[in-house]
Design a protein around this motif. Structure first.
Motif, PDB file in Angstrom:
ATOM      1  N   UNK A 119       0.830  -1.206   0.000  1.00 54.17           N
ATOM      2  CA  UNK A 119       0.000   0.000   0.000  1.00 54.17           C
ATOM      3  C   UNK A 119       0.862   1.253   0.000  1.00 54.17           C
ATOM      4  N   UNK A 120       1.929   1.249   0.797  1.00 54.04           N
ATOM      5  CA  UNK A 120       2.828   2.409   0.826  1.00 54.04           C
ATOM      6  C   UNK A 120       3.528   2.594  -0.512  1.00 54.04           C
ATOM      7  N   UNK A 121       3.889   1.480  -1.143  1.00 51.30           N
ATOM      8  CA  UNK A 121       4.547   1.568  -2.439  1.00 51.30           C
ATOM      9  C   UNK A 121       3.598   2.160  -3.475  1.00 51.30           C
ATOM     10  N   UNK A 125       4.490   5.651  -5.429  1.00 55.88           N
ATOM     11  CA  UNK A 125       4.743   5.658  -6.871  1.00 55.88           C
ATOM     12  C   UNK A 125       3.423   5.822  -7.604  1.00 55.88           C
ATOM     13  N   UNK A 126       3.129   7.045  -8.054  1.00 59.21           N
ATOM     14  CA  UNK A 126       1.858   7.266  -8.756  1.00 59.21           C
ATOM     15  C   UNK A 126       1.865   6.615 -10.127  1.00 59.21           C
ATOM     16  N   UNK A 127       0.684   6.411 -10.658  1.00 59.65           N
ATOM     17  CA  UNK A 127       0.555   5.832 -11.998  1.00 59.65           C
ATOM     18  C   UNK A 127       1.137   6.791 -13.030  1.00 59.65           C
TER      19      UNK A 127
END
Length: 146
Positions: A119-121, A125-127
């Motif tokens: 979840x943090x990752x 890192x946005x799409x």
């Protein structure tokens, strides 16, 4: 002549509060260190006592095994009496291994931690679609600024 609290400036009051908080934090850290040392000594002493007790219990188990073997030897041949005692311990050991492996198979493998890190990752890192499109007319800036 010391000033009364009403006469002191806000800056000096903040400096005093900062100093007192700093002293308090240092004192709390020293207290935690002292408590940890005290507890560590007690845990070390207790661990030594438990180890000595385990050693003594192991010696008693060996002596009890001989006693059981010789008691069975009153009705059976000596080799058979000691074989029975040995097989009994092997059966108990096999049972304990079986229970231990069943307990290990039930490990969850840190599912919650793995899910939390994923979840943090995803948050970090946005799409690529969410990023604004780069203007193709512009050239990237290099390290030398050109």
């Amino acid at each position: 002549m010391p000033q009364t609290p009403e006469e002191e400036s806000l800056g000096s009051l903040v400096a005093q509060a900062s100093s007192h908080i700093s002293d308090l934090i240092r004192s709390e850290i020293e207290l935690a260190k002292a408590e940890f040392r005290f507890d560590a000594k007690r845990v070390g002493t207790a661990a030594g006592l438990f180890a000595a007790a385990a050693f003594m219990a192991h010696l008693c188990l060996i002596l009890a095994s001989f006693a059981i073997g010789f008691a069975l030897a009153e009705w059976l041949p000596t080799w058979l009496a000691f074989l029975i005692v040995t097989v009994f311990y092997l059966v108990i050991a096999a049972f304990l291994v079986w229970v231990g492996t069943r307990r290990l198979k039930g490990l969850a493998g840190m599912k919650r931690t793995t899910r939390s890190i994923k979840d943090l990752k995803e948050i970090a890192t946005p799409d690529e679609q969410a990023l604004p499109a780069l203007n193709p007319d512009r050239e990237p800036v290099t390290r030398d600024g050109t």
